[in-house]
Design an enzyme around this catalytic site. Structure first.
Site, PDB file in Angstrom:
ATOM      1  N   HIS A   1     -15.579 -50.474  10.632  1.00 12.35           N
ATOM      2  CA  HIS A   1     -14.147 -50.926   9.799  1.00 12.35           C
ATOM      3  C   HIS A   1     -13.727 -52.027  10.196  1.00 12.35           C
ATOM      4  CE1 HIS A   1     -10.805 -49.682   7.083  1.00 12.35           C
ATOM      5  NE2 HIS A   1     -10.781 -50.973   7.309  1.00 12.35           N
TER       6      HIS A   1
ATOM      7  N   HIS B   1     -12.934 -56.325   9.410  1.00 11.08           N
ATOM      8  CA  HIS B   1     -12.788 -57.500   8.807  1.00 11.08           C
ATOM      9  C   HIS B   1     -13.015 -58.608   9.772  1.00 11.08           C
ATOM     10  CE1 HIS B   1     -11.530 -55.120   5.335  1.00 11.08           C
ATOM     11  NE2 HIS B   1     -10.633 -54.271   6.112  1.00 11.08           N
TER      12      HIS B   1
ATOM     13  N   HIS C   1     -12.103 -48.883   0.738  1.00 10.57           N
ATOM     14  CA  HIS C   1     -10.919 -48.404   1.226  1.00 10.57           C
ATOM     15  C   HIS C   1     -10.379 -47.521   0.160  1.00 10.57           C
ATOM     16  CE1 HIS C   1     -11.658 -51.727   3.923  1.00 10.57           C
ATOM     17  NE2 HIS C   1     -10.502 -51.918   4.257  1.00 10.57           N
TER      18      HIS C   1
ATOM     19  N   GLU D   1      -5.107 -45.224   2.002  1.00 14.35           N
ATOM     20  CA  GLU D   1      -4.297 -45.940   3.417  1.00 14.35           C
ATOM     21  C   GLU D   1      -2.804 -45.739   2.911  1.00 14.35           C
ATOM     22  OE1 GLU D   1      -4.002 -50.007   5.870  1.00 14.35           O
ATOM     23  OE2 GLU D   1      -5.002 -49.908   3.865  1.00 14.35           O
TER      24      GLU D   1
ATOM     25  N   ASP E   1     -10.107 -52.527  12.483  1.00 14.43           N
ATOM     26  CA  ASP E   1      -9.765 -53.167  11.228  1.00 14.43           C
ATOM     27  C   ASP E   1      -9.545 -54.478  11.281  1.00 14.43           C
ATOM     28  OD1 ASP E   1      -8.915 -53.111   8.735  1.00 14.43           O
ATOM     29  OD2 ASP E   1      -6.935 -52.070   8.977  1.00 14.43           O
ATOM     30  N   ASP E   2      -8.290 -55.089  11.718  1.00  9.31           N
ATOM     31  CA  ASP E   2      -7.889 -56.547  11.895  1.00  9.31           C
ATOM     32  C   ASP E   2      -7.242 -56.709  13.177  1.00  9.31           C
ATOM     33  OD1 ASP E   2      -8.429 -57.554   8.846  1.00  9.31           O
ATOM     34  OD2 ASP E   2      -7.414 -55.767   8.505  1.00  9.31           O
TER      35      ASP E   2
END
Length: 331
Positions: free
Chosen positions: A16, A18, A196, A199, A277-278
């Site tokens: 996961h 990005h 996704h 969340e 994630d980011d």
């Protein structure tokens, strides 16, 4: 062996991530200058100070602003290679990265320009360091399904290099059923699917992702524990959750790490994985997510090993490659 040493030692897969979310401020300014694109921040420090989010949308606003400096194939190559260097440091041996074509095609960057830059960096890192990869193309859920269908059509010539499609961006008000048609088209074309869900959106979105989008993994999924029937299904189906601890804290899904339900989900038998994630925006790459979760949730050595093994089991690697890496996850 202490926890930090164990985390650094064991191989891990990231499921996961990005790629646009790995855009460190220094590189953003470098590429902005190179491309003569102005951004609303004057210094690296000013930009970093803006990384104080109160929800997903406040992050996305900054995320899309940063992405606008990415114009040429070289830009996407440099962005991706910078992330892969972090993988090498953190002993991430396999990564399955998300990329968002609409973030770029909507502002006039060709699909080929973006794709070729990302893919070339991944191929170079595999050749140089042995880091294997898969690419997952995500649809932006705040845009229309028609836009997603157009993006799917653009991706078809690259199908041999894209293993799956996913669904990301603002979850509130954009339920999975909005994209049921394009996901069926993607499956019919031979793509795997992930999404996704759960969340900021409710547990009901996870049900929709499973039943309507036929996903192989749930990205995030932390709100699944609001529904015991759903938890039972996730366990029975061995459905992986790609959990992102630091992201969840930074976006106020949980107030602090000690409130996170990752360990509770793990104890219930859910196939939990840890991911970043980011990471440029949320305060840490893979090992930092492991380290802070282990410290604040009192994860045992066995918990850490289980989560790392889960990352390979939940990956889209071949069964032989999964076994090869799982056999190397030990103290």
């Amino acid at each position: 062996m202490n926890q930090i040493d164990l985390i650094k030692k064991i191989p891990k897969a990231e499921l996961h991530l990005h790629i646009e979310g790995t855009f460190e401020p220094e590189l953003m300014f470098e590429i902005a200058t190179r491309n003569q694109v102005s951004i609303r921040f004057k210094t690296v420090e000013e930009l970093r100070s803006a990384y104080n989010f109160h929800d997903l949308q406040s992050f996305l606003d900054l995320y899309y602003e940063g992405a606008k400096v990415l114009i040429h194939e070289r830009d996407f190559y440099d962005l991706t290679m910078a992330y892969l260097k972090k993988c090498r440091e953190d002993h991430v041996v396999h990564t399955e990265i998300f990329f968002d074509p609409q973030t770029h095609t909507e502002r006039g960057v060709a699909f080929k320009t973006m794709f070729d830059g990302i893919y070339r960096a991944l191929a170079d890192a595999q050749k140089e360091w042995g880091i294997t990869f898969h690419m997952i193309m995500c649809f932006l859920r705040h845009l229309s399904e028609e836009s997603a269908i157009e993006t799917l059509k653009e991706a078809l010539p690259y199908k041999d290099k894209i293993i799956a499609v996913g669904l990301d961006s603002g979850e509130r008000g954009n339920p999975p059923h909005k994209f049921e048609r394009v996901f069926k088209m993607a499956r019919d074309a031979g793509f795997l699917t992930v999404a996704h869900a759960g969340e900021e959106g409710p547990a009901e979105y996870i049900w929709e992702a499973l039943d309507l989008l036929k996903v192989k993994r749930i990205d995030h999924g932390v709100r699944s524990d609001e529904d015991e029937k759903l938890i039972k299904r996730l366990v029975e189906e061995k459905m992986p959750l790609t959990v992102c601890p630091l992201s969840n804290i930074k976006l106020c899904v949980f107030k602090k790490m000690t409130d996170h339900n990752l360990k509770k989900l793990l104890q219930k038998g859910v196939k939990v994985t840890i991911n970043s994630d980011d990471p440029a925006y949320f305060g840490g790459y893979m090992n930092q997510n492991f380290i802070e979760a282990a410290r604040d949730l009192n994860l045992s050595h066995q918990d850490i090993l289980t989560i790392a093994k889960n990352s390979f089991e939940a990956s889209f690697l071949s069964e032989a490659d999964k076994k090869r890496w799982i056999d190397q996850v030990h103290e």
